[in-house]
Design a protein around this motif. Structure first.
Motif, mmCIF file in Angstrom:
data_model
loop_
_atom_site.group_PDB
_atom_site.id
_atom_site.type_symbol
_atom_site.label_atom_id
_atom_site.label_comp_id
_atom_site.label_asym_id
_atom_site.label_seq_id
_atom_site.Cartn_x
_atom_site.Cartn_y
_atom_site.Cartn_z
ATOM 1 N N UNK A 1 12.183 6.989 -12.936
ATOM 2 C CA UNK A 1 11.592 6.612 -14.224
ATOM 3 C C UNK A 1 11.546 5.094 -14.383
ATOM 4 N N UNK A 2 12.658 4.422 -14.044
ATOM 5 C CA UNK A 2 12.715 2.965 -14.227
ATOM 6 C C UNK A 2 11.761 2.244 -13.279
ATOM 7 N N UNK A 3 11.730 2.659 -12.018
ATOM 8 C CA UNK A 3 10.832 2.025 -11.051
ATOM 9 C C UNK A 3 9.371 2.231 -11.404
ATOM 10 N N UNK A 4 9.041 3.437 -11.860
ATOM 11 C CA UNK A 4 7.661 3.722 -12.268
ATOM 12 C C UNK A 4 7.273 2.883 -13.474
ATOM 13 N N UNK A 5 8.183 2.774 -14.443
ATOM 14 C CA UNK A 5 7.890 1.970 -15.638
ATOM 15 C C UNK A 5 7.649 0.514 -15.264
ATOM 16 N N UNK A 6 8.410 0.012 -14.309
ATOM 17 C CA UNK A 6 8.228 -1.378 -13.880
ATOM 18 C C UNK A 6 6.887 -1.564 -13.168
ATOM 19 N N UNK A 7 6.558 -0.654 -12.271
ATOM 20 C CA UNK A 7 5.318 -0.797 -11.511
ATOM 21 C C UNK A 7 4.069 -0.563 -12.354
ATOM 22 N N UNK A 8 4.169 0.332 -13.335
ATOM 23 C CA UNK A 8 3.005 0.622 -14.163
ATOM 24 C C UNK A 8 2.903 -0.289 -15.381
ATOM 25 N N UNK A 9 3.821 -1.245 -15.496
ATOM 26 C CA UNK A 9 3.718 -2.274 -16.528
ATOM 27 C C UNK A 9 4.040 -1.824 -17.933
ATOM 28 N N UNK A 10 5.053 -0.975 -18.093
ATOM 29 C CA UNK A 10 5.481 -0.584 -19.434
ATOM 30 C C UNK A 10 5.837 -1.841 -20.229
ATOM 31 N N UNK B 1 8.883 -6.247 -7.562
ATOM 32 C CA UNK B 1 9.838 -6.143 -6.455
ATOM 33 C C UNK B 1 10.939 -5.132 -6.785
ATOM 34 N N UNK B 2 11.525 -5.264 -7.979
ATOM 35 C CA UNK B 2 12.603 -4.356 -8.379
ATOM 36 C C UNK B 2 12.072 -2.926 -8.473
ATOM 37 N N UNK B 3 10.876 -2.743 -9.004
ATOM 38 C CA UNK B 3 10.286 -1.409 -9.094
ATOM 39 C C UNK B 3 10.112 -0.767 -7.730
ATOM 40 N N UNK B 4 9.639 -1.542 -6.763
ATOM 41 C CA UNK B 4 9.474 -1.009 -5.398
ATOM 42 C C UNK B 4 10.828 -0.675 -4.786
ATOM 43 N N UNK B 5 11.804 -1.560 -4.948
ATOM 44 C CA UNK B 5 13.147 -1.310 -4.397
ATOM 45 C C UNK B 5 13.738 -0.047 -5.019
ATOM 46 N N UNK C 1 12.119 2.578 -6.234
ATOM 47 C CA UNK C 1 11.438 3.769 -5.715
ATOM 48 C C UNK C 1 11.778 4.044 -4.260
ATOM 49 N N UNK C 2 11.943 3.004 -3.461
ATOM 50 C CA UNK C 2 12.389 3.196 -2.072
ATOM 51 C C UNK C 2 13.805 3.771 -2.070
ATOM 52 N N UNK C 3 14.642 3.299 -3.001
ATOM 53 C CA UNK C 3 15.992 3.844 -3.127
ATOM 54 C C UNK C 3 15.987 5.320 -3.469
ATOM 55 N N UNK C 4 15.064 5.724 -4.341
ATOM 56 C CA UNK C 4 14.940 7.142 -4.696
ATOM 57 C C UNK C 4 14.593 7.963 -3.460
ATOM 58 N N UNK C 5 13.649 7.488 -2.673
ATOM 59 C CA UNK C 5 13.289 8.208 -1.439
ATOM 60 C C UNK C 5 14.488 8.309 -0.501
ATOM 61 N N UNK C 6 15.231 7.232 -0.377
ATOM 62 C CA UNK C 6 16.419 7.243 0.477
ATOM 63 C C UNK C 6 17.471 8.228 0.000
ATOM 64 N N UNK C 7 17.635 8.351 -1.306
ATOM 65 C CA UNK C 7 18.620 9.293 -1.846
ATOM 66 C C UNK C 7 18.275 10.741 -1.508
ATOM 67 N N UNK C 8 17.002 11.013 -1.269
ATOM 68 C CA UNK C 8 16.566 12.379 -0.966
ATOM 69 C C UNK C 8 16.783 12.763 0.491
ATOM 70 N N UNK C 9 16.996 11.783 1.356
ATOM 71 C CA UNK C 9 17.159 12.038 2.785
ATOM 72 C C UNK C 9 18.647 11.918 3.117
ATOM 73 N N UNK C 10 19.300 13.029 3.480
ATOM 74 C CA UNK C 10 20.755 12.998 3.666
ATOM 75 C C UNK C 10 21.258 11.862 4.552
ATOM 76 N N UNK C 11 20.564 11.575 5.631
ATOM 77 C CA UNK C 11 21.010 10.533 6.557
ATOM 78 C C UNK C 11 20.903 9.134 5.939
ATOM 79 N N UNK C 12 20.034 8.977 4.944
ATOM 80 C CA UNK C 12 19.825 7.671 4.311
ATOM 81 C C UNK C 12 20.437 7.570 2.918
ATOM 82 N N UNK C 13 21.044 8.638 2.424
ATOM 83 C CA UNK C 13 21.556 8.641 1.049
ATOM 84 C C UNK C 13 22.610 7.561 0.834
ATOM 85 N N UNK C 14 23.537 7.406 1.763
ATOM 86 C CA UNK C 14 24.581 6.388 1.621
ATOM 87 C C UNK C 14 24.022 4.974 1.619
#
Length: 135
Positions: free
Chosen positions: A33-42, A61-65, A67-80
Motif C-alpha cells: 500500500x505504501x509503495x503504491x501510494x508513493x509511486x502513484x503520487x498520493x 526511489x522509496x516506493x520502488x524499494x 515494492x521490491x521488498x514486498x516481492x522478496x518477502x513472498x519468495x522464501x529464499x529471499x524473505x530474510x
C-alpha cells in the motif's frame, strides 16, 4: 505407542514459523500500500516528501524499494534479505522523521517487524551474505 512422537519444541517451532509468515504478510500488505501510494503520487506522500526536502525522486526511489521488498518477502529464499533491506529503509525513515520532528509510531513498528522477520529468516540472510564474502 505406535506413531511419531512429538516434543513440545516442535509445536513452538511451528508457531514461530506461522508467526513469521503472519509478520511477512502484514509487512507485505503495508509496504504494498505504501509503495503504491508513493509511486502513484498520493497527495499525502507528495506532501510528506516535500516536507523532507530531498525532492520527489526520493519518493519514487522509496516506493520502488518498498515494492521490491514486498516481492522478496513472498519468495522464501529471499524473505530474510528482503526484510533486512526493509529494516534498513525503515531505519532511515525513523531517523528522518525524528530529524524533521514528525515521529511516526508506524515507522517504528514496521522497523521492529522487519527486524523480527530478518532475524527469524537469518539462515536465508546468511546464505546470501556468505557467498558474497567468500570471494
Amino acid at each position: 505407542m505406535s506413531g511419531p512422537e512429538t516434543s513440545s519444541g516442535d509445536g513452538a517451532g511451528q508457531a514461530a514459523r506461522i508467526g513469521l509468515w503472519v509478520c511477512q504478510a502484514l509487512l507485505g500488505l503495508v509496504f504494498l500500500a505504501a509503495g503504491s501510494a508513493k509511486l502513484f503520487g498520493a497527495a499525502e506522500m507528495v506532501a510528506a516528501f516535500h516536507d523532507i526536502g530531498a525532492g520527489q525522486w526520493l519518493r519514487y526511489f522509496v516506493g520502488v524499494v518498498e515494492l521490491v521488498g514486498v516481492l522478496g518477502l513472498l519468495i522464501p529464499r529471499l524473505a530474510g534479505p528482503a526484510a533486512l533491506g526493509l529494516a534498513g529503509l525503515m531505519t532511515g525513515a525513523v531517523i528522518t522523521n525524528l530529524v524533521i520532528d514528525a515521529f511516526s509510531l508506524l515507522a517504528v513498528v514496521l522497523l521492529l517487524l522487519s527486524i523480527t522477520v530478518a532475524w527469524g529468516r537469518r539462515d536465508s540472510v546468511r546464505a546470501v551474505i556468505r557467498p558474497a564474502t567468500a570471494r
